[in-house]
Structures are given as structure tokens and as C-alpha cells.
Motif scaffolding. Structure first.
Motif, short mmCIF file in Angstrom:
data_model
loop_
_atom_site.label_atom_id
_atom_site.label_comp_id
_atom_site.label_asym_id
_atom_site.label_seq_id
_atom_site.Cartn_x
_atom_site.Cartn_y
_atom_site.Cartn_z
N LEU A 167 10.43 2.92 4.59
CA LEU A 167 11.12 4.02 3.91
C LEU A 167 11.53 3.63 2.49
O LEU A 167 11.43 4.43 1.55
CB LEU A 167 12.36 4.42 4.73
CG LEU A 167 12.09 4.99 6.12
CD1 LEU A 167 13.40 5.25 6.85
CD2 LEU A 167 11.27 6.27 6.02
N LYS A 168 11.99 2.37 2.34
CA LYS A 168 12.39 1.90 1.01
C LYS A 168 11.20 1.88 0.05
O LYS A 168 11.31 2.33 -1.10
CB LYS A 168 13.01 0.51 1.11
CG LYS A 168 13.55 -0.05 -0.20
CD LYS A 168 12.58 -0.94 -0.94
CE LYS A 168 12.28 -2.20 -0.14
NZ LYS A 168 11.42 -3.14 -0.90
N PRO B 215 11.68 -7.02 -4.92
CA PRO B 215 10.78 -7.68 -3.98
C PRO B 215 10.51 -6.82 -2.75
O PRO B 215 11.22 -5.84 -2.46
CB PRO B 215 11.55 -8.97 -3.61
CG PRO B 215 12.54 -9.16 -4.71
CD PRO B 215 12.90 -7.79 -5.19
N ILE B 216 9.48 -7.20 -2.02
CA ILE B 216 9.07 -6.40 -0.87
C ILE B 216 10.12 -6.43 0.23
O ILE B 216 10.41 -5.40 0.86
CB ILE B 216 7.72 -6.91 -0.32
CG1 ILE B 216 6.64 -6.82 -1.41
CG2 ILE B 216 7.28 -6.11 0.89
CD1 ILE B 216 5.32 -7.41 -0.99
N ASP B 217 10.74 -7.57 0.45
CA ASP B 217 11.64 -7.73 1.58
C ASP B 217 13.11 -7.48 1.23
O ASP B 217 14.01 -7.87 1.96
CB ASP B 217 11.52 -9.14 2.16
CG ASP B 217 11.73 -10.22 1.10
OD1 ASP B 217 11.74 -9.87 -0.10
OD2 ASP B 217 11.89 -11.40 1.48
N VAL C 25 10.84 4.05 -3.39
CA VAL C 25 10.67 3.39 -4.69
C VAL C 25 9.45 3.96 -5.42
O VAL C 25 9.51 4.30 -6.61
CB VAL C 25 10.54 1.87 -4.49
CG1 VAL C 25 10.06 1.20 -5.77
CG2 VAL C 25 11.88 1.28 -4.09
N GLY C 26 8.32 4.08 -4.72
CA GLY C 26 7.12 4.61 -5.36
C GLY C 26 7.29 6.05 -5.81
O GLY C 26 6.89 6.42 -6.92
N LEU C 27 7.91 6.87 -4.95
CA LEU C 27 8.10 8.29 -5.31
C LEU C 27 9.03 8.45 -6.50
O LEU C 27 8.75 9.23 -7.42
CB LEU C 27 8.64 9.05 -4.10
CG LEU C 27 7.68 9.29 -2.94
CD1 LEU C 27 8.43 9.90 -1.75
CD2 LEU C 27 6.54 10.20 -3.35
N LEU C 28 10.14 7.72 -6.52
CA LEU C 28 11.13 7.90 -7.57
C LEU C 28 10.66 7.35 -8.91
O LEU C 28 10.96 7.94 -9.96
CB LEU C 28 12.45 7.24 -7.15
CG LEU C 28 13.16 7.90 -5.96
CD1 LEU C 28 14.40 7.12 -5.58
CD2 LEU C 28 13.51 9.35 -6.28
N LEU D 150 0.82 -1.21 0.00
CA LEU D 150 0.00 0.00 0.00
C LEU D 150 0.85 1.26 0.00
O LEU D 150 0.54 2.23 -0.69
CB LEU D 150 -0.93 -0.01 1.21
CG LEU D 150 -1.86 1.19 1.38
CD1 LEU D 150 -2.83 1.28 0.21
CD2 LEU D 150 -2.61 1.10 2.70
N ILE D 151 1.96 1.25 0.72
CA ILE D 151 2.84 2.41 0.78
C ILE D 151 3.50 2.66 -0.57
O ILE D 151 3.58 3.80 -1.04
CB ILE D 151 3.90 2.22 1.88
CG1 ILE D 151 3.25 2.30 3.26
CG2 ILE D 151 5.00 3.26 1.77
CD1 ILE D 151 4.17 1.96 4.40
N ARG D 152 3.95 1.58 -1.24
CA ARG D 152 4.57 1.78 -2.56
C ARG D 152 3.57 2.30 -3.58
O ARG D 152 3.89 3.20 -4.37
CB ARG D 152 5.20 0.48 -3.06
CG ARG D 152 5.96 0.67 -4.37
CD ARG D 152 6.46 -0.63 -4.96
NE ARG D 152 7.46 -1.28 -4.13
CZ ARG D 152 8.22 -2.30 -4.55
NH1 ARG D 152 8.08 -2.75 -5.79
NH2 ARG D 152 9.09 -2.87 -3.74
N VAL D 153 2.36 1.78 -3.59
CA VAL D 153 1.36 2.19 -4.57
C VAL D 153 0.92 3.63 -4.33
O VAL D 153 0.85 4.44 -5.26
CB VAL D 153 0.16 1.23 -4.54
CG1 VAL D 153 -0.96 1.74 -5.42
CG2 VAL D 153 0.58 -0.16 -5.00
N THR D 154 0.62 3.99 -3.08
CA THR D 154 0.18 5.36 -2.79
C THR D 154 1.31 6.37 -3.01
O THR D 154 1.07 7.48 -3.48
CB THR D 154 -0.33 5.45 -1.36
OG1 THR D 154 0.65 4.90 -0.46
CG2 THR D 154 -1.63 4.69 -1.20
#
Length: 259
Positions: A71-72, A154-156, A76-79, A17-21
């Protein structure tokens, strides 16, 4: 019979959810403020729910590493969204070049999508580019970019920020943006440069003629005629711009994945 919720997969759902938003914060079209915030959050939640059942979900404990993973994921989503926005902003830069030669540089308008000032011609070309992007379902390809990121990142896992390849890739993307902006602006700017040369010759041969009064409406007229003639050329450049945007997103994702 109600299916029990696996609480061990909740941290992974939060990370997705954090990466998508975060991706929607900087992504063109989805990040504009005329789209309601609750719609962005709801769309990101349901897109996260779909991705949750389509990618491999590891078991992630909630500890100090989980904070670093948050934070990662946000970075990733922002960049990834930001690299797409940088490429698309070449249209605004080209419009600024054209407005400066036309004499419209002082008449900036407020972009209702971002709230920032933008040049008149840049806003005109930017609107055409967005409509073309929606017409060819380019926004679906942008969403596919965030889904593709889970195959490489990957997520982890963490991303190698210390590698030189990422810095060189961002610099090359900036160079590519200015090259595309120059290609979009050069037909109009070249025509207006010839008009300036002609007006300079007229000012030397006919001193009685006030070229400052005649030159401004003449340059505006020539610019509009050149835009009308070269509009098909702009559509071709916009297609190349979209391809460069998608390639830049995938290239950055591969670098973040260590590829």
C-alpha cells in the motif's frame, strides 16, 4: 550453467514494480490512454528490472507488514506522479481563463489523451507544452524522479503521513499552480479586458452601434493577435513550469523520506 534465482529478493522486486507502475498511472505523458496498456506494463517491468540491480535490496519477508508496504509503494508512486500532473494542469487552467474572456468557454473539446473535456486554448497550449517537454528530454527527468525516490524512501520504510509539512507542501503546490496559470493568462485576459472597456465606452457614446455583434469577433481577433505576440513569453513560462514540476516532485519525495 544456469544461475539460480534468489527467491528472497522476489518481494522487493514486487514492491519496486508496484511503485513504478503506480507512478505511470498519474504521471503526465505516460499515463495517457492513447499509450497502450501493455506497453506501460512492459516498460514498467523492464524499468523495474534495471532499478532492481542499481539500488540496495533488503530481504523482506512476506507477512502482514508486506501488505502495508504494498500500500505504501502504491501511494508513493501515485502521489509523486500526481504532484507532477497538478503542476502541469496549470496550462489547462490558464486556457480556461482565456477561453472565458474570448467567448470560447462553451466550446470545449475532448482531450484524446485523458478523455476529459478541456478548453480550446488550454488544449492548444498543453500540446505545445508536451511537445516542448519531449523535445528537451523532460520525460527522462520524470523517470529520474522515480529513481531518485529510492534514495530518500527505501523499500522497507514507511512514510510519515501525519506530518504537517506534507499538507503544507501540497497546499503550496496548489497555490503555485494557480499563480503560474494566472501569469500565463494575464496578457490575453488583460488585453480582452481593455477591449471590453473600449466597447463599453463605444456603447455609451454611439448607442446605435450593436456592440454585442461587433464585440465577439473583435475580442477573438485581439486574443489571437495577443497570443501571436506573447508566444515567446509562454515558452519562458513553460520552462519555469517544468522546473517547478521537478522541484515539487523532489520536495515531496524528501518529505516522504522524513527529510
Amino acid at each position: 550453467m544456469i544461475e539460480t534465482i534468489n527467491l528472497s529478493s522476489v518481494p522487493a522486486f514486487i514492491l519496486i514494480l508496484i511503485r513504478v507502475t503506480s507512478f505511470f498511472v498519474t504521471l503526465p505523458i505516460f499515463s495517457y490512454r492513447n499509450i497502450p496498456t501493455h506497453f506501460k506494463i512492459g516498460f514498467g517491468f523492464f524499468l523495474t528490472w534495471i532499478m532492481f540491480y542499481t539500488i540496495s535490496i533488503p530481504e523482506i519477508p512476506i507477512d502482514g507488514t508486506f501488505i502495508l508496504l504494498i500500500l505504501k509503494e502504491s501511494l508513493v508512486g501515485l502521489l509523486i506522479g500526481l504532484i507532477a500532473y497538478i503542476i502541469l494542469s496549470a496550462i489547462q487552467i490558464a486556457g480556461g481563463f482565456i477561453d472565458f474572456q474570448m467567448g470560447f468557454a462553451i466550446a470545449n473539446v475532448i482531450d484524446p489523451q485523458t478523455g476529459a473535456q478541456s478548453p480550446l486554448m488550454g488544449q492548444y497550449f498543453y500540446t505545445i507544452a508536451l511537445l516542448f517537454l519531449l523535445a528537451v528530454d523532460g520525460h527522462h527527468l520524470l523517470i529520474d524522479g522515480i529513481f531518485y525516490s529510492y534514495q530518500a524512501i527505501p523499500i522497507d520504510s514507511f512514510i510519515p503521513f501525519g506530518e504537517e509539512g506534507i499538507a503544507f507542501f501540497v497546499i503550496d503546490t496548489f497555490n503555485q499552480m494557480f499563480i503560474i496559470a494566472f501569469q500565463m493568462a494575464i496578457p490575453i485576459v488583460g488585453c480582452l479586458f481593455l477591449v471590453d472597456v473600449a466597447l463599453g465606452i463605444i456603447a455609451r457614446t454611439v448607442p446605435q452601434l450593436n456592440v454585442f455583434v461587433v464585440g465577439i469577433p473583435l475580442k477573438i481577433l485581439v486574443a489571437f493577435l495577443a497570443i501571436f505576440v506573447s508566444i515567446a513569453f509562454y515558452i519562458m513560462l513553460i520552462q519555469d513550469l517544468f522546473e517547478s514540476m521537478l522541484h515539487s516532485m523532489r520536495g515531496l519525495i524528501q518529505l516522504f523520506g522524513g527529510g
